[in-house]
Design a protein around this motif. Sequence first.
Motif, PDB file in Angstrom:
ATOM      1  N   ASP A 275     -27.121  18.043 -11.173  1.00  0.00           N
ATOM      2  CA  ASP A 275     -27.037  17.134 -12.313  1.00  0.00           C
ATOM      3  C   ASP A 275     -26.167  15.965 -11.857  1.00  0.00           C
ATOM      4  OD1 ASP A 275     -26.784  15.836 -14.708  1.00  0.00           O
ATOM      5  OD2 ASP A 275     -25.442  17.311 -15.615  1.00  0.00           O
ATOM      6  N   ILE A 276     -26.786  14.848 -11.543  1.00  0.00           N
ATOM      7  CA  ILE A 276     -26.060  13.707 -10.980  1.00  0.00           C
ATOM      8  C   ILE A 276     -25.418  12.906 -12.105  1.00  0.00           C
ATOM      9  CG2 ILE A 276     -26.248  11.574  -9.656  1.00  0.00           C
ATOM     10  CD1 ILE A 276     -28.498  12.920  -8.066  1.00  0.00           C
ATOM     11  N   VAL A 277     -24.108  12.889 -12.115  1.00  0.00           N
ATOM     12  CA  VAL A 277     -23.370  12.131 -13.125  1.00  0.00           C
ATOM     13  C   VAL A 277     -23.488  10.645 -12.841  1.00  0.00           C
ATOM     14  CG1 VAL A 277     -21.082  11.693 -14.126  1.00  0.00           C
ATOM     15  CG2 VAL A 277     -21.772  14.033 -13.526  1.00  0.00           C
ATOM     16  N   SER A 278     -23.314  10.273 -11.571  1.00  0.00           N
ATOM     17  CA  SER A 278     -23.442   8.865 -11.202  1.00  0.00           C
ATOM     18  C   SER A 278     -23.705   8.748  -9.713  1.00  0.00           C
ATOM     19  CB  SER A 278     -22.160   8.097 -11.562  1.00  0.00           C
ATOM     20  OG  SER A 278     -22.272   6.738 -11.189  1.00  0.00           O
ATOM     21  N   TYR A 279     -24.671   7.925  -9.364  1.00  0.00           N
ATOM     22  CA  TYR A 279     -24.863   7.527  -7.972  1.00  0.00           C
ATOM     23  C   TYR A 279     -24.449   6.067  -7.894  1.00  0.00           C
ATOM     24  CZ  TYR A 279     -27.177   6.205  -3.581  1.00  0.00           C
ATOM     25  OH  TYR A 279     -27.437   5.722  -2.319  1.00  0.00           O
ATOM     26  N   GLY A 280     -23.272   5.843  -7.346  1.00  0.00           N
ATOM     27  CA  GLY A 280     -22.682   4.518  -7.332  1.00  0.00           C
ATOM     28  C   GLY A 280     -21.489   4.461  -8.271  1.00  0.00           C
ATOM     29  N   THR A 281     -20.389   3.894  -7.778  1.00  0.00           N
ATOM     30  CA  THR A 281     -19.203   3.711  -8.611  1.00  0.00           C
ATOM     31  C   THR A 281     -18.776   2.250  -8.522  1.00  0.00           C
ATOM     32  OG1 THR A 281     -17.640   4.190  -6.820  1.00  0.00           O
ATOM     33  CG2 THR A 281     -18.403   6.061  -8.132  1.00  0.00           C
ATOM     34  N   PRO A 282     -18.292   1.659  -9.618  1.00  0.00           N
ATOM     35  CA  PRO A 282     -17.876   0.255  -9.597  1.00  0.00           C
ATOM     36  C   PRO A 282     -16.499   0.089  -8.978  1.00  0.00           C
ATOM     37  CG  PRO A 282     -17.550   1.140 -11.782  1.00  0.00           C
ATOM     38  CD  PRO A 282     -18.181   2.243 -10.981  1.00  0.00           C
ATOM     39  N   MET A 283     -16.351   0.532  -7.732  1.00  0.00           N
ATOM     40  CA  MET A 283     -15.080   0.444  -7.043  1.00  0.00           C
ATOM     41  C   MET A 283     -15.325   0.129  -5.580  1.00  0.00           C
ATOM     42  SD  MET A 283     -12.028   3.300  -6.744  1.00  0.00           S
ATOM     43  CE  MET A 283     -10.810   3.160  -5.427  1.00  0.00           C
ATOM     44  N   LEU A 284     -14.472  -0.700  -5.033  1.00  0.00           N
ATOM     45  CA  LEU A 284     -14.533  -1.030  -3.612  1.00  0.00           C
ATOM     46  C   LEU A 284     -13.158  -0.793  -2.990  1.00  0.00           C
ATOM     47  CD1 LEU A 284     -16.555  -4.360  -3.749  1.00  0.00           C
ATOM     48  CD2 LEU A 284     -17.341  -2.188  -2.796  1.00  0.00           C
ATOM     49  N   PRO A 303     -19.585   8.169   0.876  1.00  0.00           N
ATOM     50  CA  PRO A 303     -19.954   7.002   1.680  1.00  0.00           C
ATOM     51  C   PRO A 303     -19.109   6.918   2.947  1.00  0.00           C
ATOM     52  CG  PRO A 303     -18.566   6.332  -0.154  1.00  0.00           C
ATOM     53  CD  PRO A 303     -18.827   7.815  -0.329  1.00  0.00           C
ATOM     54  N   GLY A 304     -19.531   6.086   3.889  1.00  0.00           N
ATOM     55  CA  GLY A 304     -18.869   6.003   5.183  1.00  0.00           C
ATOM     56  C   GLY A 304     -17.426   5.550   5.118  1.00  0.00           C
ATOM     57  N   CYS A 305     -17.032   4.797   4.081  1.00  0.00           N
ATOM     58  CA  CYS A 305     -15.658   4.285   4.009  1.00  0.00           C
ATOM     59  C   CYS A 305     -14.623   5.403   3.932  1.00  0.00           C
ATOM     60  CB  CYS A 305     -15.507   3.359   2.796  1.00  0.00           C
ATOM     61  SG  CYS A 305     -15.830   4.158   1.201  1.00  0.00           S
ATOM     62  N   VAL A 306     -15.034   6.594   3.521  1.00  0.00           N
ATOM     63  CA  VAL A 306     -14.089   7.713   3.423  1.00  0.00           C
ATOM     64  C   VAL A 306     -13.520   8.057   4.794  1.00  0.00           C
ATOM     65  CG1 VAL A 306     -13.894  10.175   2.849  1.00  0.00           C
ATOM     66  CG2 VAL A 306     -15.145   8.626   1.325  1.00  0.00           C
ATOM     67  N   MET A 307     -14.267   7.735   5.858  1.00  0.00           N
ATOM     68  CA  MET A 307     -13.797   8.036   7.209  1.00  0.00           C
ATOM     69  C   MET A 307     -12.614   7.173   7.630  1.00  0.00           C
ATOM     70  SD  MET A 307     -17.128   8.645   9.638  1.00  0.00           S
ATOM     71  CE  MET A 307     -18.065   7.223   9.064  1.00  0.00           C
ATOM     72  N   HIS A 308     -12.552   5.940   7.111  1.00  0.00           N
ATOM     73  CA  HIS A 308     -11.561   5.011   7.676  1.00  0.00           C
ATOM     74  C   HIS A 308     -10.684   4.287   6.661  1.00  0.00           C
ATOM     75  CE1 HIS A 308     -14.619   2.022   6.586  1.00  0.00           C
ATOM     76  NE2 HIS A 308     -15.490   2.732   7.287  1.00  0.00           N
ATOM     77  N   ASP A 309     -11.107   4.197   5.404  1.00  0.00           N
ATOM     78  CA  ASP A 309     -10.275   3.517   4.406  1.00  0.00           C
ATOM     79  C   ASP A 309      -9.297   4.501   3.783  1.00  0.00           C
ATOM     80  OD1 ASP A 309     -11.048   0.686   4.175  1.00  0.00           O
ATOM     81  OD2 ASP A 309     -13.030   1.500   3.744  1.00  0.00           O
ATOM     82  N   PRO A 310      -8.025   4.118   3.623  1.00  0.00           N
ATOM     83  CA  PRO A 310      -7.040   5.067   3.097  1.00  0.00           C
ATOM     84  C   PRO A 310      -7.200   5.382   1.624  1.00  0.00           C
ATOM     85  CG  PRO A 310      -6.049   2.901   3.410  1.00  0.00           C
ATOM     86  CD  PRO A 310      -7.409   2.837   4.012  1.00  0.00           C
ATOM     87  N   TYR A 311      -7.861   4.499   0.847  1.00  0.00           N
ATOM     88  CA  TYR A 311      -7.982   4.731  -0.597  1.00  0.00           C
ATOM     89  C   TYR A 311      -9.345   4.251  -1.063  1.00  0.00           C
ATOM     90  CZ  TYR A 311      -6.572   5.086  -5.502  1.00  0.00           C
ATOM     91  OH  TYR A 311      -6.481   5.444  -6.825  1.00  0.00           O
ATOM     92  N   THR A 312     -10.168   5.208  -1.488  1.00  0.00           N
ATOM     93  CA  THR A 312     -11.528   4.909  -1.940  1.00  0.00           C
ATOM     94  C   THR A 312     -11.770   5.594  -3.285  1.00  0.00           C
ATOM     95  OG1 THR A 312     -12.593   6.859  -0.980  1.00  0.00           O
ATOM     96  CG2 THR A 312     -12.220   4.983   0.494  1.00  0.00           C
ATOM     97  N   SER A 313     -12.996   5.441  -3.779  1.00  0.00           N
ATOM     98  CA  SER A 313     -13.357   6.108  -5.034  1.00  0.00           C
ATOM     99  C   SER A 313     -13.219   7.625  -4.917  1.00  0.00           C
ATOM    100  CB  SER A 313     -14.788   5.736  -5.437  1.00  0.00           C
ATOM    101  OG  SER A 313     -15.695   6.006  -4.374  1.00  0.00           O
ATOM    102  N   TYR A 337     -12.591  -1.723 -13.660  1.00  0.00           N
ATOM    103  CA  TYR A 337     -11.415  -2.522 -14.027  1.00  0.00           C
ATOM    104  C   TYR A 337     -10.232  -2.043 -13.182  1.00  0.00           C
ATOM    105  CZ  TYR A 337      -7.926  -4.920 -16.862  1.00  0.00           C
ATOM    106  OH  TYR A 337      -6.904  -5.731 -17.277  1.00  0.00           O
ATOM    107  N   GLY A 338      -9.768  -2.897 -12.288  1.00  0.00           N
ATOM    108  CA  GLY A 338      -8.731  -2.497 -11.348  1.00  0.00           C
ATOM    109  C   GLY A 338      -9.281  -1.765 -10.134  1.00  0.00           C
ATOM    110  N   GLY A 339     -10.595  -1.787  -9.967  1.00  0.00           N
ATOM    111  CA  GLY A 339     -11.222  -1.011  -8.898  1.00  0.00           C
ATOM    112  C   GLY A 339     -11.427  -1.751  -7.588  1.00  0.00           C
ATOM    113  N   LEU A 340     -10.916  -2.987  -7.475  1.00  0.00           N
ATOM    114  CA  LEU A 340     -11.069  -3.727  -6.228  1.00  0.00           C
ATOM    115  C   LEU A 340      -9.850  -3.483  -5.359  1.00  0.00           C
ATOM    116  CD1 LEU A 340     -12.734  -5.707  -4.552  1.00  0.00           C
ATOM    117  CD2 LEU A 340     -11.532  -7.578  -5.712  1.00  0.00           C
ATOM    118  N   HIS A 341     -10.057  -2.808  -4.223  1.00  0.00           N
ATOM    119  CA  HIS A 341      -8.942  -2.430  -3.358  1.00  0.00           C
ATOM    120  C   HIS A 341      -9.122  -2.955  -1.940  1.00  0.00           C
ATOM    121  CE1 HIS A 341      -6.968   0.359  -6.199  1.00  0.00           C
ATOM    122  NE2 HIS A 341      -8.194   0.503  -6.658  1.00  0.00           N
ATOM    123  N   ARG A 342      -9.847  -4.024  -1.791  1.00  0.00           N
ATOM    124  CA  ARG A 342      -9.990  -4.621  -0.445  1.00  0.00           C
ATOM    125  C   ARG A 342     -10.123  -6.123  -0.572  1.00  0.00           C
ATOM    126  NH1 ARG A 342     -15.911  -2.666   1.445  1.00  0.00           N
ATOM    127  NH2 ARG A 342     -14.614  -1.094   2.455  1.00  0.00           N
TER     128      ARG A 342
END
Length: 342
Positions: A275-284, A303-313, A337-342
């Motif tokens: 049961d997919i709650v969401s594919y895609g999150t409004p956060m970067l 997503p691939g950013c989990v490998m190298h970014d210290p803080y993701t969705s 809202y407040g989800g832009l971290h790069r």
Amino acid sequence: MGDSGIVRETVLREVKVEEAIGLALAHDLTQIVPGAFKGRLFRKGHRVTADDIPRLKDIGKEHLYVIELAEGDLHEDDAALRLAAALGGERVVYGEPHEGKVTLKAGEDGLAVIAREVVDAINALGEIALATIVGGRFVRAGEPLAASRAIPLVVPEAKIAAAEDIVARYRAAHGGASAVAVKPLRRMRAGLLSTGTEVFTGRIADKFGPAVKAKLAQYGSELAEQRFSPDDRHTIVNHLHYFLERGYDMILVSGGMSVDPDDRTPGAIADAGADIVSYGTPMLPGSMLLFGYLEGIPIFGLPGCVMHDPYTSFDVLLPRVLAGEAITRQEIAAMGYGGLHR
């Protein structure tokens, strides 16, 4: 009101420091040494001595306040302490007032819970202030959660009673839940499926496993098993069902989360019955994250950013899952809202 029928008012009297010997201070006095020190020089209630006069003048004090409180009024320290006592809940600690402020801190590691509606309602009262961190994030023991503060030196007791009533009504409406609390995190065992033919065949080294293992460990959980799969929907589905049979508390799937034609992961997760709650999150970073439930078990498409970014969705949602919270589509939509971290 006394026998004479006259209402006694709080008296705040200003006196010269030289005339304050023997009198009790009405509030804390702060010393600031730029670049070196900021803190309490004298505590509220300290009785001034002749030896104190030079130190008082060093911090620019030519006059001091002495106070006589009337019935129905509270000193700033007492007001802040009562507000902190009303707010503080499970796994929350606080100490003595300092300059009319009491700081509530996490008593142990966990998920910070802050009732936004309570914060807004208390701050609308005026004369008292409540500042908090944003709820729903992981905190370590000792981290500040909130600080209650009286604005004037003297606060009407009715104002604090109104704040206490706001907290009490929130508790009543939410099954006794506290307005400021820390939820403990469960220790969960996760299965990780790393997809991608290039990793499966050994053309490139896997980097997801170590990153995910470290991420889980910092929250006290465990990567129990990692498997690898080519970009084939049927094979991915079989691996996901295997993880279900193993009884893992959470399933993580890495790789193949973009819109490229070879990326099969989102479709395979759906094919497995999730049961997919969401594919895609409004956060970067982390906009391509998928979250859902497979037979009640939380499942992430990472997503691939989990490998190298210290803080993701993933860092936003993972502590909530570990705290046993159910994630809704509306909550994920609100992450923008407040989800832009790069």
